[in-house]
Design an enzyme around this catalytic site. Sequence first.
Site, mmCIF file in Angstrom:
data_model
loop_
_atom_site.group_PDB
_atom_site.id
_atom_site.type_symbol
_atom_site.label_atom_id
_atom_site.label_comp_id
_atom_site.label_asym_id
_atom_site.label_seq_id
_atom_site.Cartn_x
_atom_site.Cartn_y
_atom_site.Cartn_z
ATOM 1 C CD GLU A 44 -2.963 -0.789 -0.122
ATOM 2 O OE1 GLU A 44 -3.047 0.345 -0.631
ATOM 3 O OE2 GLU A 44 -3.550 -1.778 -0.600
ATOM 4 N N GLY A 88 10.862 7.218 -5.747
ATOM 5 C CA GLY A 88 10.617 8.600 -5.340
ATOM 6 C C GLY A 88 9.937 8.693 -3.979
ATOM 7 C CE1 TYR A 127 -6.463 3.208 -0.167
ATOM 8 C CE2 TYR A 127 -4.083 3.476 0.093
ATOM 9 C CZ TYR A 127 -5.162 2.839 -0.489
ATOM 10 O OH TYR A 127 -4.952 1.816 -1.357
ATOM 11 C CG ASP A 145 -7.275 4.851 -3.552
ATOM 12 O OD1 ASP A 145 -8.477 4.796 -3.900
ATOM 13 O OD2 ASP A 145 -6.393 4.148 -4.072
#
Length: 364
Positions: A44, A88, A127, A145
Amino acid sequence: MPDFQKDLEALNRIPAPLLRWYDAGARVLPWRSDPQPYYVWLSEIMLQQTRVEAATPYFERFIAELPSIADLAAAPEEQLLKLWEGLGYYNRVRNLQKAAQVVTDRYGGQLPADFEALLALPGIGRYSAGAIASIAFGLPVPAVDGNVLRVLSRVLESPEDIGREETKKAMGAALEQVLPRTRPGDFNQALMELGAMVCLPNGAPRCGACPLQDQCLAYRSGTTGSYPRKAPKKARRMQERTVFLLVRDGLVAVQKRPASGLLRGLWELPGTDGFLSQDEARSYLAGQGLFPTGPLRDAGKAKHIFTHVEWRMRGWAAPVQSEAPGLTFATPDRIFDELCLPSAFRAYTGQIKAFVKEFTDADS
Ligand code: SF4
């Protein structure tokens, strides 16, 4: 405050067709085949800004090197960053480790089966807590989300701005009331899957393949292109940068970025603000005590988009003989195998081997 309580009847019609569709064709993913809490959590977090296809090899490499939460808690930072290189948003992996350390100290290395306790861990928002609680522990909590909000905005023809936190919360509160108690994790995953595979963003939903056609108001009235509603984002700030590929005796100069700010603590190719011409680049290097032993070579232009800023870069490559404070000269193998250089520099790291060869051949 947005209110979706009036939509409960419409939302109640979603679970049955959605779960039938999910059962018939859900993608087989490593964290679905073995939904242990650590795997669900890691996936996730990886999937927050990354597509499934890109995240899967990262996931597999990560759990092969750090197979348990205790291993994650104890990993050296350099190893963690390397495992995350290219994904990232490096704060995500730093927070993963902080949370793993809390879980190891406080919960004996097992994630707690409790929404609020999950939410209290570093890097876990509503979330992620909802996804872990429902998928790994079968708790009846929603996981809302961007994918889920897009689908439901279209199904309900909702005028609410999905970029607002209040919209997300209100949608979560409504979904909580219609979640099938026996399969909350599958329901949440099915909604996410529908958003990722069928109810696509940018006005391009594949309604012909959607199990919610009969329930979807936007489909029925031909307004799918008008939903979801979202306030325009602020324009990104442009920043011009000059990046250097400096080669000395077959080694390439890299440096650590400052401990705070963008890409904090990661390695980078040295550089400076501004779009320097060849003469300006040579003067800048001289000011750093670096005197190229040959002509500067044009390494081309590139850009990289971060959340709030866009780098416009130009690169210069040069053979040097001198040292400069803060620079580390490393072999290309060490740069590629051990150090974490963010993908912002990909256009230039892709040229490292060619320039090392060119400048080394020229010396010999
Ligand atoms: S019918 Fe089309 S717009 Fe409606 S939920 Fe399905 S894919 Fe999305």
